[in-house]
Design a protein around this motif. Structure first.
Motif, mmCIF file in Angstrom:
data_model
loop_
_atom_site.group_PDB
_atom_site.id
_atom_site.type_symbol
_atom_site.label_atom_id
_atom_site.label_comp_id
_atom_site.label_asym_id
_atom_site.label_seq_id
_atom_site.Cartn_x
_atom_site.Cartn_y
_atom_site.Cartn_z
ATOM 1 N N UNK A 1 0.803 -1.225 0.000
ATOM 2 C CA UNK A 1 0.000 0.000 0.000
ATOM 3 C C UNK A 1 0.831 1.267 0.000
ATOM 4 N N UNK A 2 2.061 1.194 0.465
ATOM 5 C CA UNK A 2 2.892 2.394 0.507
ATOM 6 C C UNK A 2 3.851 2.479 -0.675
ATOM 7 N N UNK A 3 3.690 1.564 -1.637
ATOM 8 C CA UNK A 3 4.579 1.560 -2.808
ATOM 9 C C UNK A 3 3.886 2.122 -4.037
ATOM 10 N N UNK A 4 2.731 2.712 -3.864
ATOM 11 C CA UNK A 4 1.975 3.255 -4.992
ATOM 12 C C UNK A 4 0.889 2.292 -5.433
ATOM 13 N N UNK A 5 -0.314 2.800 -5.552
ATOM 14 C CA UNK A 5 -1.448 1.964 -5.954
ATOM 15 C C UNK A 5 -1.546 1.926 -7.473
ATOM 16 N N UNK A 6 -1.812 0.754 -8.055
ATOM 17 C CA UNK A 6 -1.770 0.592 -9.514
ATOM 18 C C UNK A 6 -3.065 0.988 -10.210
ATOM 19 N N UNK A 7 -3.550 2.176 -9.901
ATOM 20 C CA UNK A 7 -4.804 2.655 -10.477
ATOM 21 C C UNK A 7 -4.595 4.060 -11.023
ATOM 22 N N UNK A 8 -5.431 4.436 -11.986
ATOM 23 C CA UNK A 8 -5.373 5.779 -12.549
ATOM 24 C C UNK A 8 -5.813 6.814 -11.520
ATOM 25 N N UNK A 9 -5.426 8.053 -11.751
ATOM 26 C CA UNK A 9 -5.875 9.158 -10.909
ATOM 27 C C UNK A 9 -7.399 9.243 -10.923
ATOM 28 N N UNK A 10 -7.966 9.639 -9.784
ATOM 29 C CA UNK A 10 -9.412 9.926 -9.676
ATOM 30 C C UNK A 10 -10.276 8.746 -10.114
ATOM 31 N N UNK A 11 -9.922 7.547 -9.681
ATOM 32 C CA UNK A 11 -10.648 6.337 -10.072
ATOM 33 C C UNK A 11 -11.800 6.009 -9.137
ATOM 34 N N UNK A 12 -11.613 6.201 -7.840
ATOM 35 C CA UNK A 12 -12.549 5.654 -6.851
ATOM 36 C C UNK A 12 -13.412 6.728 -6.198
ATOM 37 N N UNK A 13 -14.665 6.350 -5.981
ATOM 38 C CA UNK A 13 -15.586 7.200 -5.224
ATOM 39 C C UNK A 13 -15.347 7.047 -3.727
ATOM 40 N N UNK A 14 -14.945 5.843 -3.317
ATOM 41 C CA UNK A 14 -14.783 5.508 -1.904
ATOM 42 C C UNK A 14 -13.568 4.596 -1.748
ATOM 43 N N UNK A 15 -12.805 4.810 -0.675
ATOM 44 C CA UNK A 15 -11.766 3.868 -0.255
ATOM 45 C C UNK A 15 -12.036 3.490 1.193
ATOM 46 N N UNK A 16 -11.892 2.197 1.495
ATOM 47 C CA UNK A 16 -12.207 1.663 2.813
ATOM 48 C C UNK A 16 -11.022 0.857 3.330
ATOM 49 N N UNK A 17 -10.598 1.159 4.564
ATOM 50 C CA UNK A 17 -9.501 0.451 5.212
ATOM 51 C C UNK A 17 -9.942 0.034 6.600
ATOM 52 N N UNK A 18 -10.012 -1.267 6.853
ATOM 53 C CA UNK A 18 -10.400 -1.784 8.166
ATOM 54 C C UNK A 18 -9.188 -2.429 8.825
ATOM 55 N N UNK A 19 -8.709 -1.816 9.894
ATOM 56 C CA UNK A 19 -7.592 -2.344 10.676
ATOM 57 C C UNK A 19 -6.376 -2.622 9.798
ATOM 58 N N UNK A 20 -6.075 -1.678 8.890
ATOM 59 C CA UNK A 20 -4.990 -1.874 7.927
ATOM 60 C C UNK A 20 -3.897 -0.822 8.078
ATOM 61 N N UNK A 21 -4.261 0.429 8.222
ATOM 62 C CA UNK A 21 -3.288 1.514 8.121
ATOM 63 C C UNK A 21 -2.175 1.388 9.172
ATOM 64 N N UNK A 22 -2.485 0.827 10.325
ATOM 65 C CA UNK A 22 -1.469 0.637 11.353
ATOM 66 C C UNK A 22 -0.396 -0.353 10.961
ATOM 67 N N UNK A 23 -0.694 -1.204 9.978
ATOM 68 C CA UNK A 23 0.264 -2.211 9.514
ATOM 69 C C UNK A 23 1.126 -1.715 8.354
#
Length: 197
Positions: A106-128
């Motif tokens: 997740x910290x190496x760059x996401x393989x998606x185009x700019x402005x792709x998603x309406x929503x991003x959801x992270x459950x118990x992930x960012x701390x890792x």
């Protein structure tokens, strides 16, 4: 189980929840709480959105999210291919097929185009995630202006971030705090991507 998690953290340096212990996350008793549905409702989906779930694990929240996307799409991104396989099986069993599966850090760059998603959801992930600011910068790039970023953090996760820690992290990367809710065990913290649409 704690020993397995600690060994995985020492060996990889990325602190992922071990895929070998995924059965704890998909425990049927856990579903009785309805927390997967409450989290999915917090995404405010109308059905046509494109949603990114970062670190879906075995798909505990994925099915509840995908069922709300009647014409939309759910993309799952995880560091562990084994977790994505488990999530794929859960989604297939539920009859949810408009999904994408992506492996990476997740910290190496996401393989998606700019402005792709309406929503991003992270459950118990960012701390890792080792480089949290890099992850948030990448999320800012792929979420549409005004799009929703939702964190779900819960006890007893040893990597849990507080509401204030999430605010410090997200607001420094041009997300604006919307609200925080939940209960004594879980926080759901929502932000909007600047500039607002």
């Amino acid at each position: 189980m704690d020993g397995l998690a600690r060994q995985t953290r020492r060996a990889t340096g990325t602190f992922p929840y071990p895929h070998q212990a995924a059965f704890f996350l998909n425990n049927p008793l856990r579903r009785l709480t309805g927390s997967h549905d409450r989290a999915a409702r917090s995404l405010e989906l109308t059905g046509s959105e494109r949603v990114l779930e970062l670190g879906p694990g075995p798909g505990y929240f994925s099915v509840a999210i995908a069922r709300r996307l009647t014409t939309g799409r759910l993309d799952l991104f995880d560091i562990q291919p084994e977790m994505l396989d488990k999530a794929r099986h859960a989604l297939d069993r539920a009859g949810c097929y408009n999904n994408g599966f992506h492996v990476g850090e997740a910290d190496a760059g996401l393989p998606f185009d700019d402005d792709t998603f309406d929503v991003a959801f992270l459950a118990a992930v960012i701390g890792e995630v080792p480089d949290k600011p890099a992850c948030l910068r990448s999320l800012h790039r792929v979420i549409k202006p005004g799009g929703l970023l939702v964190f779900r953090e819960g006890f007893p996760d040893p990597d849990r971030l507080s509401v204030n820690e999430l605010r410090d992290l997200a607001e420094s990367e041009d997300f604006v705090f919307q609200d925080a809710g939940g209960d004594r065990w879980h926080d759901i913290v929502r932000f909007r991507r600047l500039p607002l649409a």
